[in-house]
Design a protein around this motif. Structure first.
Motif, PDB file in Angstrom:
ATOM      1  N   ASP A 103       0.829  -1.208   0.000  1.00 32.16           N
ATOM      2  CA  ASP A 103       0.000   0.000   0.000  1.00 32.16           C
ATOM      3  C   ASP A 103       0.861   1.254   0.000  1.00 32.16           C
ATOM      4  O   ASP A 103       0.527   2.254  -0.641  1.00 32.16           O
ATOM      5  CB  ASP A 103      -0.916  -0.001   1.229  1.00 32.16           C
ATOM      6  CG  ASP A 103      -2.017  -1.045   1.129  1.00 32.16           C
ATOM      7  OD1 ASP A 103      -2.310  -1.482  -0.006  1.00 32.16           O
ATOM      8  OD2 ASP A 103      -2.582  -1.422   2.174  1.00 32.16           O
ATOM      9  N   ILE A 104       1.985   1.216   0.719  1.00 35.25           N
ATOM     10  CA  ILE A 104       2.898   2.368   0.725  1.00 35.25           C
ATOM     11  C   ILE A 104       3.480   2.583  -0.664  1.00 35.25           C
ATOM     12  O   ILE A 104       3.563   3.710  -1.158  1.00 35.25           O
ATOM     13  CB  ILE A 104       4.014   2.145   1.764  1.00 35.25           C
ATOM     14  CG1 ILE A 104       3.432   2.214   3.182  1.00 35.25           C
ATOM     15  CG2 ILE A 104       5.128   3.177   1.606  1.00 35.25           C
ATOM     16  CD1 ILE A 104       4.386   1.775   4.273  1.00 35.25           C
ATOM     17  N   SER A 223       7.025  13.189  11.918  1.00 31.56           N
ATOM     18  CA  SER A 223       6.311  12.135  12.653  1.00 31.56           C
ATOM     19  C   SER A 223       6.279  10.842  11.859  1.00 31.56           C
ATOM     20  O   SER A 223       6.460   9.755  12.409  1.00 31.56           O
ATOM     21  CB  SER A 223       4.878  12.580  12.987  1.00 31.56           C
ATOM     22  OG  SER A 223       4.883  13.649  13.895  1.00 31.56           O
ATOM     23  N   ILE A 224       6.040  10.947  10.551  1.00 31.88           N
ATOM     24  CA  ILE A 224       6.010   9.759   9.700  1.00 31.88           C
ATOM     25  C   ILE A 224       7.364   9.060   9.709  1.00 31.88           C
ATOM     26  O   ILE A 224       7.454   7.828   9.807  1.00 31.88           O
ATOM     27  CB  ILE A 224       5.610  10.136   8.253  1.00 31.88           C
ATOM     28  CG1 ILE A 224       4.105  10.220   8.141  1.00 31.88           C
ATOM     29  CG2 ILE A 224       6.125   9.112   7.250  1.00 31.88           C
ATOM     30  CD1 ILE A 224       3.395   8.871   8.223  1.00 31.88           C
ATOM     31  N   ARG A 266      -1.051  12.334  16.765  1.00 29.97           N
ATOM     32  CA  ARG A 266      -0.472  13.684  16.612  1.00 29.97           C
ATOM     33  C   ARG A 266      -0.213  13.990  15.140  1.00 29.97           C
ATOM     34  O   ARG A 266      -0.426  15.122  14.683  1.00 29.97           O
ATOM     35  CB  ARG A 266       0.827  13.784  17.415  1.00 29.97           C
ATOM     36  CG  ARG A 266       0.624  13.658  18.916  1.00 29.97           C
ATOM     37  CD  ARG A 266       1.837  14.161  19.680  1.00 29.97           C
ATOM     38  NE  ARG A 266       3.013  13.349  19.477  1.00 29.97           N
ATOM     39  CZ  ARG A 266       3.335  12.294  20.214  1.00 29.97           C
ATOM     40  NH1 ARG A 266       2.537  11.904  21.204  1.00 29.97           N
ATOM     41  NH2 ARG A 266       4.442  11.625  19.988  1.00 29.97           N
ATOM     42  N   PHE A 267       0.240  12.980  14.402  1.00 31.57           N
ATOM     43  CA  PHE A 267       0.513  13.153  12.975  1.00 31.57           C
ATOM     44  C   PHE A 267      -0.748  13.577  12.213  1.00 31.57           C
ATOM     45  O   PHE A 267      -0.708  14.489  11.376  1.00 31.57           O
ATOM     46  CB  PHE A 267       1.066  11.845  12.410  1.00 31.57           C
ATOM     47  CG  PHE A 267       0.797  11.623  10.963  1.00 31.57           C
ATOM     48  CD1 PHE A 267       1.519  12.298  10.000  1.00 31.57           C
ATOM     49  CD2 PHE A 267      -0.201  10.750  10.541  1.00 31.57           C
ATOM     50  CE1 PHE A 267       1.259  12.102   8.647  1.00 31.57           C
ATOM     51  CE2 PHE A 267      -0.462  10.545   9.213  1.00 31.57           C
ATOM     52  CZ  PHE A 267       0.278  11.224   8.255  1.00 31.57           C
ATOM     53  N   GLU A 268      -1.869  12.942  12.502  1.00 29.13           N
ATOM     54  CA  GLU A 268      -3.115  13.288  11.817  1.00 29.13           C
ATOM     55  C   GLU A 268      -3.540  14.719  12.129  1.00 29.13           C
ATOM     56  O   GLU A 268      -4.023  15.444  11.251  1.00 29.13           O
ATOM     57  CB  GLU A 268      -4.204  12.298  12.203  1.00 29.13           C
ATOM     58  CG  GLU A 268      -4.014  10.911  11.597  1.00 29.13           C
ATOM     59  CD  GLU A 268      -5.077   9.927  12.052  1.00 29.13           C
ATOM     60  OE1 GLU A 268      -5.738  10.195  13.079  1.00 29.13           O
ATOM     61  OE2 GLU A 268      -5.239   8.880  11.393  1.00 29.13           O
ATOM     62  N   ALA A 269      -3.350  15.139  13.388  1.00 30.41           N
ATOM     63  CA  ALA A 269      -3.713  16.507  13.761  1.00 30.41           C
ATOM     64  C   ALA A 269      -2.863  17.515  12.993  1.00 30.41           C
ATOM     65  O   ALA A 269      -3.381  18.515  12.465  1.00 30.41           O
ATOM     66  CB  ALA A 269      -3.548  16.700  15.269  1.00 30.41           C
ATOM     67  N   HIS A 289      -2.362   8.034   3.970  1.00 27.06           N
ATOM     68  CA  HIS A 289      -2.159   6.617   3.631  1.00 27.06           C
ATOM     69  C   HIS A 289      -0.926   6.067   4.348  1.00 27.06           C
ATOM     70  O   HIS A 289      -0.948   4.943   4.865  1.00 27.06           O
ATOM     71  CB  HIS A 289      -1.986   6.454   2.113  1.00 27.06           C
ATOM     72  CG  HIS A 289      -3.264   6.508   1.340  1.00 27.06           C
ATOM     73  ND1 HIS A 289      -3.900   5.380   0.875  1.00 27.06           N
ATOM     74  CD2 HIS A 289      -4.028   7.553   0.948  1.00 27.06           C
ATOM     75  CE1 HIS A 289      -5.011   5.727   0.227  1.00 27.06           C
ATOM     76  NE2 HIS A 289      -5.097   7.049   0.257  1.00 27.06           N
ATOM     77  N   LEU A 290       0.145   6.860   4.375  1.00 29.40           N
ATOM     78  CA  LEU A 290       1.367   6.414   5.031  1.00 29.40           C
ATOM     79  C   LEU A 290       1.148   6.204   6.524  1.00 29.40           C
ATOM     80  O   LEU A 290       1.655   5.239   7.110  1.00 29.40           O
ATOM     81  CB  LEU A 290       2.485   7.441   4.821  1.00 29.40           C
ATOM     82  CG  LEU A 290       3.096   7.535   3.428  1.00 29.40           C
ATOM     83  CD1 LEU A 290       4.138   8.637   3.394  1.00 29.40           C
ATOM     84  CD2 LEU A 290       3.718   6.212   3.022  1.00 29.40           C
ATOM     85  N   GLY A 291       0.402   7.119   7.144  1.00 23.69           N
ATOM     86  CA  GLY A 291       0.132   6.993   8.568  1.00 23.69           C
ATOM     87  C   GLY A 291      -0.611   5.708   8.888  1.00 23.69           C
ATOM     88  O   GLY A 291      -0.257   4.985   9.832  1.00 23.69           O
ATOM     89  N   PHE A 292      -1.622   5.398   8.098  1.00 22.80           N
ATOM     90  CA  PHE A 292      -2.400   4.171   8.322  1.00 22.80           C
ATOM     91  C   PHE A 292      -1.538   2.931   8.123  1.00 22.80           C
ATOM     92  O   PHE A 292      -1.550   2.006   8.950  1.00 22.80           O
ATOM     93  CB  PHE A 292      -3.600   4.142   7.372  1.00 22.80           C
ATOM     94  CG  PHE A 292      -4.391   2.865   7.445  1.00 22.80           C
ATOM     95  CD1 PHE A 292      -5.296   2.650   8.475  1.00 22.80           C
ATOM     96  CD2 PHE A 292      -4.223   1.867   6.491  1.00 22.80           C
ATOM     97  CE1 PHE A 292      -6.013   1.458   8.555  1.00 22.80           C
ATOM     98  CE2 PHE A 292      -4.937   0.682   6.559  1.00 22.80           C
ATOM     99  CZ  PHE A 292      -5.842   0.484   7.598  1.00 22.80           C
ATOM    100  N   SER A 293      -0.778   2.884   7.025  1.00 24.89           N
ATOM    101  CA  SER A 293       0.025   1.701   6.714  1.00 24.89           C
ATOM    102  C   SER A 293       1.135   1.498   7.745  1.00 24.89           C
ATOM    103  O   SER A 293       1.466   0.360   8.092  1.00 24.89           O
ATOM    104  CB  SER A 293       0.625   1.821   5.311  1.00 24.89           C
ATOM    105  OG  SER A 293      -0.394   1.839   4.334  1.00 24.89           O
TER     106      SER A 293
END
Length: 402
Positions: A103-104, A223-224, A266-269, A289-293
């Motif tokens: 997915d990444i 963060s990623i 925190r990354f999403e915010a 997408h990267l955060g979820f994966s």
């Protein structure tokens, strides 16, 4: 997840007697390469590397199917089923890591959208990684890595070779480079430039790096990168916990998974805040997408170590998988007044008479520090994740005790 675009459909996988031990070792190596390659594809915005991720993901699909078939054949009674449950956890976790890496890679291949600031994070995140096809008239064709002496001469490592549909992961000194091989190279830019040209006959063009003027976006990208590093460590520790039957390492996997979850929040915010200032908010979709994966990878690491956390005995097939190497991963707590308290780490190696490589430090007030800096001093209360021989590990534990 399907094969790379333009490739034939997956081949039929039928049961055949194979070594589960060898399958587990190859799945571990493949998982680690998939994470490395997928993030490198994103940070470099490199579609060729992303395509190799999908090819390697297809290889993982075959490995996990063969492993499941072999494990089903091995379960003869309830006792076998209980001991094989952690092994199935390895298989399931490796499959999830593979899917997340795919997915990444698709963030790049399908142009989901990524900010240019992702490339700005590259110098601190990873060395340069490139895909290079060996030309017929390359000076390296037909020679072994030992003969070429590539790493010593240039600092560049061949981390994998794809020969048709077959993969050679972690090639050794006796591995021969052949014409039409696809090599994956990692190293400093200067060395990559020379080696890439020698292998392909084409001049190497480094990726363009652009800075971001949006502070919240910079925080999101940082963060990623940290989530990536923590997830990689979690996978390493998860395999270590089950291969070495170590509850301590499994507990650190759980700690890392909690840390990645908090980072994702925190990354999403920060990403949502950055969307208000970005000229094209749609270009930030890839970050989400990267955060979820990335979180999926840390969750998979926890699944791999779940059997150890539940204190289920390790099946003998896992013990066989680790007997080939004397190198282990350990968790060591530094006690106040110990011999290594207040000593410095130089490139992850403590100033002591023992050869151990410290991968990470967990400090109560500071959290995780990965690949500690040369000026990091060990303190009482630090928890170290270190890699080395069994003999060195025992000596290291003694030095860390008061």
């Amino acid at each position: 997840m399907g094969p790379p675009r333009g490739d034939p459909p997956p081949t039929t996988v039928e049961y055949e007697p194979v070594s589960v031990k060898d399958l587990l070792v190859e799945m571990k190596d493949t998982s680690e390469h998939l994470i490395d390659l997928s993030y490198s594809a994103v940070l470099l915005n490199n579609g060729e590397i992303a395509t190799e991720v999908l090819r390697l993901e297809e290889r993982m699909d075959v490995l996990q199917l063969r492993a499941r078939m072999s494990l089903l054949m091995a379960a003869r009674n309830p006792a076998d089923a209980e001991k094989l449950a952690p092994v199935l956890g390895i298989v399931s976790g490796a499959e999830k890591i593979s899917d997340a890496a795919g997915d990444i890679a698709k963030v790049v291949l399908e142009e989901v959208g990524l900010p240019s600031a992702m490339r700005a994070a590259l110098p601190e995140a990873v060395e340069t990684l490139v895909r290079a096809s060996v030309e017929e008239d390359s000076p390296y064709a037909g020679r072994t890595l030992l003969d070429i002496n590539l790493e010593s001469e240039t600092g560049v490592r061949v981390i994998a070779i794809r020969r048709g549909s077959e993969w050679i992961l972690n090639p050794g000194p006796d591995t021969e480079i052949r014409a039409e091989d696809v090599t994956l190279l990692r190293g400093p830019d200067a060395g990559i430039e020379d080696v890439y040209g020698t292998i392909t006959g084409v001049e190497y063009s480094p990726p363009e790096i652009a800075d971001s003027e949006i502070e919240d976006l910079d925080r999101a990208v940082d963060s990623i990168v940290l989530m990536k590093n923590l997830s990689e460590l979690a996978v390493d520790l998860a395999y270590g916990s089950i291969l070495f039957d170590t509850v301590e390492l499994a507990e650190e996997v759980r700690n890392l998974e909690v840390e990645v979850d908090a980072l994702r929040s925190r990354f999403e915010a920060w990403t949502l805040r950055a969307a208000g200032d970005a000229p094209d908010p749609v270009a930030l979709r890839g970050l989400l997408h990267l955060g979820f994966s990335t979180e999926e990878i840390s969750d998979a690491a926890l699944e791999i170590s779940e059997g150890i956390l539940r204190e289920i005995d390790v099946h003998p097939v896992v013990e066989l998988a680790v007997q080939e190497s004397d190198e282990i991963i350990v968790r060591v707590s530094v006690e106040s007044g110990s011999a290594i308290e207040d000593t410095s780490l130089v490139d992850g190696v403590p100033e002591s008479d023992v050869s151990m490589n410290v991968l990470a430090v967990r400090r109560p007030e500071a959290g995780w520090m990965l690949v500690p800096d040369a000026d990091t001093q060990l303190q009482g209360g630090d928890v170290l994740i270190a890699k080395g021989t069994r003999t060195s590990a025992e000596t290291f534990r003694a030095l860390a005790s008061a």
